[in-house]
Motif scaffolding. Sequence first.
Motif, PDB file in Angstrom:
ATOM      1  N   VAL A  42       0.854  -1.188   0.000  1.00 34.09           N
ATOM      2  CA  VAL A  42       0.000   0.000   0.000  1.00 34.09           C
ATOM      3  C   VAL A  42       0.891   1.240   0.000  1.00 34.09           C
ATOM      4  O   VAL A  42       1.726   1.411   0.887  1.00 34.09           O
ATOM      5  CB  VAL A  42      -0.931   0.012   1.233  1.00 34.09           C
ATOM      6  CG1 VAL A  42      -1.750   1.295   1.282  1.00 34.09           C
ATOM      7  CG2 VAL A  42      -1.839  -1.218   1.219  1.00 34.09           C
ATOM      8  N   GLN A  44       0.981   4.834   0.789  1.00 36.39           N
ATOM      9  CA  GLN A  44       0.185   5.800   1.544  1.00 36.39           C
ATOM     10  C   GLN A  44       0.179   7.181   0.893  1.00 36.39           C
ATOM     11  O   GLN A  44      -0.824   7.903   0.975  1.00 36.39           O
ATOM     12  CB  GLN A  44       0.686   5.899   2.987  1.00 36.39           C
ATOM     13  CG  GLN A  44       0.427   4.635   3.767  1.00 36.39           C
ATOM     14  CD  GLN A  44       0.768   4.794   5.219  1.00 36.39           C
ATOM     15  OE1 GLN A  44       0.073   5.504   5.941  1.00 36.39           O
ATOM     16  NE2 GLN A  44       1.837   4.150   5.664  1.00 36.39           N
ATOM     17  N   LEU A  47      -2.318   6.914  -1.891  1.00 39.69           N
ATOM     18  CA  LEU A  47      -3.650   6.786  -1.304  1.00 39.69           C
ATOM     19  C   LEU A  47      -4.196   8.156  -0.899  1.00 39.69           C
ATOM     20  O   LEU A  47      -5.352   8.482  -1.156  1.00 39.69           O
ATOM     21  CB  LEU A  47      -3.596   5.843  -0.106  1.00 39.69           C
ATOM     22  CG  LEU A  47      -4.909   5.410   0.511  1.00 39.69           C
ATOM     23  CD1 LEU A  47      -5.760   4.631  -0.487  1.00 39.69           C
ATOM     24  CD2 LEU A  47      -4.632   4.558   1.748  1.00 39.69           C
ATOM     25  N   GLU A 123      -8.491  -2.558  -0.779  1.00 38.77           N
ATOM     26  CA  GLU A 123      -7.238  -3.241  -1.089  1.00 38.77           C
ATOM     27  C   GLU A 123      -6.408  -3.497   0.169  1.00 38.77           C
ATOM     28  O   GLU A 123      -5.762  -4.540   0.286  1.00 38.77           O
ATOM     29  CB  GLU A 123      -6.414  -2.490  -2.139  1.00 38.77           C
ATOM     30  CG  GLU A 123      -5.972  -1.102  -1.735  1.00 38.77           C
ATOM     31  CD  GLU A 123      -6.947   0.019  -2.111  1.00 38.77           C
ATOM     32  OE1 GLU A 123      -8.156  -0.209  -2.228  1.00 38.77           O
ATOM     33  OE2 GLU A 123      -6.471   1.147  -2.287  1.00 38.77           O
ATOM     34  N   LEU A 124      -6.462  -2.582   1.132  1.00 39.32           N
ATOM     35  CA  LEU A 124      -5.756  -2.813   2.387  1.00 39.32           C
ATOM     36  C   LEU A 124      -6.366  -3.979   3.140  1.00 39.32           C
ATOM     37  O   LEU A 124      -5.657  -4.854   3.640  1.00 39.32           O
ATOM     38  CB  LEU A 124      -5.760  -1.560   3.268  1.00 39.32           C
ATOM     39  CG  LEU A 124      -5.153  -1.752   4.658  1.00 39.32           C
ATOM     40  CD1 LEU A 124      -3.666  -2.064   4.576  1.00 39.32           C
ATOM     41  CD2 LEU A 124      -5.386  -0.537   5.522  1.00 39.32           C
TER      42      LEU A 124
END
Length: 131
Positions: A42, A44, A47, A123-124
């Motif tokens: 992921v 961040q 995001l 997704e996380l």
Amino acid sequence: MTHRFALRVYYEDTDLAGIVYYANYLKFIERARSEWVRDLGVDQTRLKAERGIVFAVRRVEADYLLPARFDDLLEVETDLAQITPARLILDQRVLRGETVLFSARVTLVALGEAGRPVRLPTELCELAAPR
């Protein structure tokens, strides 16, 4: 699966007694959580830029068991305790060798651009979920 993050105690991490200042354990486990999320795949920064989502600590329960000292080589272990669409609960430990010095249970939530809670990114949840 346990995530491991190694770090060394620097002089700046200690107080006048030469032991790690209590608030620095929170910095140590924050670094380890950031690496845990990165290792999950992921990004961040992306995001936040693309979806306006950031993670925030909602709650920390911490136990200071033994002191760490200047130049100690430590390891932070992070384990996923629980995941829901609204939050992540992680168990984290700071160890010197096999000895646990600090432990914490940390609750994380996702915040949107307005600073209000939002659902965790799908997704996380998929990447973090136990297999």
